[in-house]
Design an enzyme around this catalytic site. Structure first.
Site, short mmCIF file in Angstrom:
data_model
loop_
_atom_site.label_atom_id
_atom_site.label_comp_id
_atom_site.label_asym_id
_atom_site.label_seq_id
_atom_site.Cartn_x
_atom_site.Cartn_y
_atom_site.Cartn_z
N THR A 213 22.37 24.62 -3.37
CA THR A 213 21.24 24.05 -2.60
C THR A 213 19.95 24.32 -3.36
OG1 THR A 213 22.34 24.33 -0.48
CG2 THR A 213 19.94 24.39 -0.43
N ASP A 244 21.60 24.36 7.86
CA ASP A 244 20.24 24.81 8.17
C ASP A 244 19.16 24.07 7.38
OD1 ASP A 244 21.41 26.10 5.87
OD2 ASP A 244 19.58 27.32 5.76
N1 ASP Z 1 22.54 26.33 3.51
C1 ASP Z 1 23.35 25.22 3.07
C2 ASP Z 1 24.14 24.72 4.24
O1 ASP Z 1 24.65 25.52 4.99
C3 ASP Z 1 24.27 25.57 1.95
C4 ASP Z 1 23.70 26.44 0.86
O2 ASP Z 1 22.52 26.75 0.86
O3 ASP Z 1 24.44 26.85 -0.04
O4 ASP Z 1 24.30 23.53 4.36
#
Ligand code: ASP
Length: 346
Positions: A213, A244
């Site tokens: 991300t 999130d």
């Molecule tokens: N936070 C992101 C999600 O849960 C994934 C990530 O940041 O690796 O979609």
């Protein structure tokens, strides 16, 4: 008289303390901070060519944002342009290079927030928008809403002239292979007669293949803060799962009064703990420093069993980038243009 003086002195001391903390002479003042995801990123599993490739894109992203800020540009513009560089790189789990859902699609989430106005925009579960962060900004500036999802978000993006692509644009072999590994794990779990609900849970949360991300927080010369986050979510996600990253207050938050935050990690925990806003609240209501507030909230996530990291930049240019995973792709640039890029734990 004494009764009146005591609170006055306390207030004075607090204010002086706060000023001293904001103006410590040797403290670097940062203008832009980025992350490219937190997870099981260990040196032994990395080649030097791959490491160099990550460092190159992170550096290019920081330079892009810094250039805008140095010219007097807005934090919001710097955040959007910086995230474009990361979204366009196949190395990160955002736009090009996004992870695959259980049924082999790329469903993208992104959000952006302006700390000056507290305006915000987000898109969730979109499949044909080349740069979801730009669509999120369009939602903020060209609609009366904060979050649009799926087909509706795509129709809106088309109407306001955001660049669309064929969904095949997002394909990368690495992410496809990661999905195949996750599917194999799913079918093994089913074969072992694991409770269906457990299997669904294990499959949805593919923790090994989720990182990448991207996020950016910036402080411009006018003192405005902005934050943005963009992701493909988690490998093998099902049922239209949204994490999130597009949720304002959870994955992204910015407020000129306190801090700009972008998160990465196991999204369900970040939503439950309203992580980004919690940091701002601790700073506003309890006068914690950005380091203290970020560490306190990361500890809550970790205690609950979640993992990941975040970046936070306050209105005075102090920053924090805590994480509780093996590594986090991250970088920062100070107001003199000095760039720092890191991948592993120090
Ligand atoms: N936070 C992101 C999600 O849960 C994934 C990530 O940041 O690796 O979609």
């Amino acid at each position: 008289m004494k009764k009146m003086i005591t609170p006055f002195i306390t207030l004075l001391l607090c204010t002086l303390g706060l000023i001293a903390r904001q103006q410590e002479p040797n403290r670097k003042q940062y203008t832009l901070v980025i992350h490219g995801g937190a997870g099981t990123i260990v040196k032994t599993a990395m080649t030097s060519a791959k490491e160099a490739a990550y460092e190159e894109v992170l550096t290019k992203a920081l330079q892009t944002g810094y250039h805008i800020l140095q010219e007097g540009g807005a934090a919001l513009d710097a955040v959007e342009a910086t995230i474009h560089v990361l979204e366009d790189s196949p190395l990160f789990n955002a736009a090009k290079g996004a992870v695959f859902t259980n049924n082999g699609r790329n469903e993208l989430d992104a959000s952006i927030m302006d700390g000056r106005t507290l305006n915000a925009g987000a898109v969730a579960g979109v499949t044909n928008i080349r740069n979801p962060i730009t669509a999120a900004r369009a939602v903020m500036e060209k609609s009366e809403h904060v979050m649009l999802s799926g087909k509706g978000a795509e129709n809106f993006a088309q109407q306001v002239g955001v660049t669309l692509v064929d969904p095949s644009y997002f394909y990368t072999q690495d992410r496809w292979d990661a999905l195949q590994r996750a599917l194999k794990k799913d079918s093994t779990a089913a074969g072992e007669n694991v409770d269906n609900r457990q299997a669904a849970k294990a499959g949805t949360v593919n923790r090994d293949d989720k990182f990448g991300t991207v996020g950016c927080v910036a402080l411009d010369q006018q003192g405005n803060l902005a934050a943005g986050t963009s992701t493909g979510g988690m490998t093998n996600k099902k049922f239209g799962r949204i994490g999130d990253s597009p949720v304002i207050g959870a994955g992204t938050y910015a407020n000129n009064e306190s801090v700009a935050v972008s998160c990465t990690g196991w999204g369900e925990f970040y939503i439950r703990h309203v992580v980004a806003h919690d940091i701002a609240a601790l700073m506003s209501y309890k006068q914690l420093s950005v380091e203290e507030a970020a560490a306190a909230v990361m500890a809550k996530v970790a205690n609950a069993g979640g993992d990941g990291g975040l970046i936070a930049l306050d209105k005075a240019g102090n920053m924090a980038m805590p994480f509780n995973t093996e590594g986090m792709y991250r970088g920062a640039v100070d107001r003199h243009g000095n760039i720092e890029v890191k991948i592993y734990k120090d």
